[in-house]
Design a protein around this motif. Sequence first.
Motif, PDB file in Angstrom:
ATOM      1  N   GLU A 145       0.741   5.982  -6.576  1.00 29.68           N
ATOM      2  CA  GLU A 145       1.922   5.213  -6.080  1.00 29.68           C
ATOM      3  C   GLU A 145       1.488   3.753  -5.912  1.00 29.68           C
ATOM      4  OE1 GLU A 145       1.193   8.140  -5.044  1.00 29.68           O
ATOM      5  OE2 GLU A 145       3.061   9.521  -4.831  1.00 29.68           O
ATOM      6  N   LEU A 150       2.533  -0.260  -7.472  1.00 27.78           N
ATOM      7  CA  LEU A 150       3.379  -1.178  -6.876  1.00 27.78           C
ATOM      8  C   LEU A 150       2.796  -2.572  -7.106  1.00 27.78           C
ATOM      9  CD1 LEU A 150       4.224   1.053  -3.638  1.00 27.78           C
ATOM     10  CD2 LEU A 150       5.964   0.438  -5.355  1.00 27.78           C
ATOM     11  N   CYS A 170       7.820  -0.739  -0.772  1.00 29.15           N
ATOM     12  CA  CYS A 170       8.534  -0.059  -1.226  1.00 29.15           C
ATOM     13  C   CYS A 170       7.944   1.446  -1.374  1.00 29.15           C
ATOM     14  CB  CYS A 170       9.269  -0.369  -2.547  1.00 29.15           C
ATOM     15  SG  CYS A 170      10.347  -1.781  -2.410  1.00 29.15           S
ATOM     16  N   GLN A 174       2.890  -2.211 -13.300  1.00 29.90           N
ATOM     17  CA  GLN A 174       3.319  -2.991 -11.934  1.00 29.90           C
ATOM     18  C   GLN A 174       4.060  -4.182 -12.507  1.00 29.90           C
ATOM     19  OE1 GLN A 174       0.077  -4.555  -9.460  1.00 29.90           O
ATOM     20  NE2 GLN A 174      -0.812  -2.617  -9.402  1.00 29.90           N
TER      21      GLN A 174
END
Length: 591
Positions: A212, A216, A223, A300
Amino acid sequence: MPTLAVYAFEAKAIQAWITAGGRLRDMVGGSRLVDGLCRPEGDAQEDETLDLLSDVLWRMGDDAAPIRFARRAGGAVTALVEADHRPALERLRALLTLAVQVEAPGLPFIDALYDADGLGDALAERPGALAAARARVARPAPRATPFTRLSPRTGGAAVPPGADFFRGDGLAVAGVDVTGEEALDAGTLARRVAVARARRDGKRAGGAVGLERRMLPPALADCVFPTEMDAAEAPRGAVVFPFSGEDRTVGLVHADGNRLGETLIAVQSALAAVADADAGAGFLLALSNAIGTATALAAQDAVWETLSPVGHVLPARPLVLGGDDLTILVRGDCAVDFAAAYLRAFETRTREALAPVRERARALGGAALEAAVPAALSAGAGIVLVNANHPLDQAGDLSESLTKFAKGAAKRAAEKAAAGAQAGRPGAPPATLAFHRVTTALADAYGEALEGELTLGRGADARRLTCNPYVVSGEARDMASFDALAELADVIATEGFPRGPLRRYLGALAATPFQARLDYRRWREIMEARAGRWLDDFDRALAAFGVPKGAEEPFPPGRDGGPPATPLLDAFALVQIGRRSRRSASGEKAA
């Protein structure tokens, strides 16, 4: 006499294992486990995410010192030692295969340990050694008997949730049913525990961890990605998928680089002339890491360009991000645009990442090795648009099939262009995508849907209701452009545009083609009399596909010997999933 010993390991059927069972929370856990099999060397981890290969090497202590890696990413490992240190690889093999079966039960893998005379020989023999290992299939444990309770989602043998085998530290925070009311097989239980540990690690790290975190962009570092589809079934602390209103359409996106296998073969052939095995292995590792970094940065870029958080939750869930592979679940209205943005960014990011690798190649192996490393890579993507209640494991099979379809067409286009230009080696295939909106039974392979649902008639009378695949970047004369499809969808999505007659026309094509043609002609006559500007926009958008202005039906001549194909159904699919029109967006970031 052999000078090197080589150990090769590859996890297989990764996407199928991750999506087994079809529940998002289990996919999240499976994704975390696969992502933690082998991280790139030097990939600093400030959190406590799983790094199985590094753990194994740490436990080996000084025995691991002679080992050099040519690859350690994307579920694949290539390790080399001098022949005298072969026992180090034997221990690595014993520990790694055991650790994989403990941490990720049921994940298929193949491995091989062999001797080689130099680096070139070591790399050339790797595919054959792994192919021979396919006959050694690991049996899932525990084995099911006629009296064994089975997991209803996977059919695997259920295991006691409190077994020490899974280390009880994760069970207390996992939200795992330890009463035995829900029958879980070993793999599903491991996934559930992995989800809990990820949540725990995220709290300790103060943000996203592992896969994760790599997805990002810096501006969205605060987030999070969802872990549950349904709020009613979500345990406390879980993050629920932010759907748009009542629409529960999701897109399973799978993207894969073009010609990476051919590139590696060319690089390995050029490395055969390099005498220093350590330097050659280090170069291969640098190449692998560069491609992996470019893939993450391209992801990203696509997140930033096409996804906006609802609160602090992004409408997507990454599942695979390693090597040149990306698999991600995206809210339906963003899915196709996300894939297109990723494909464009992948080409840009690989160009940036491979530039220093090419310089290193020239210094190590001269012009031959430099020529083997492409200036940039392209990729192909497949997107399955499906209701969130559909079995997502089956959608995974279909997305892979769509990706192969898109990449196959791109490869043929590159070969045809090279033949036309009388060039030796074909250039880079164009970046392409293919998508399918599931409205009937979910097909396992796109060929079934293409012939059974999207092809009308047979032989010389055949016509298709899709222009798949679409070119996102690059040139391919016989393929339709995604930008042209997006423009057609924007025209149809214009507020007040009379879409009803067009939708009925598409619905009637299979049953009453003659009447459908009359209805389309009548619709054009009414549009010309009452809404000429809209008709001009519509005709202009169709002209990009080769449809003559004023044609009796929106079918251009067939491309590359194929049947005539209309983009109209594909454009309607984009409109119906709620894709935001670029005309209404006015250049702003997607909402």
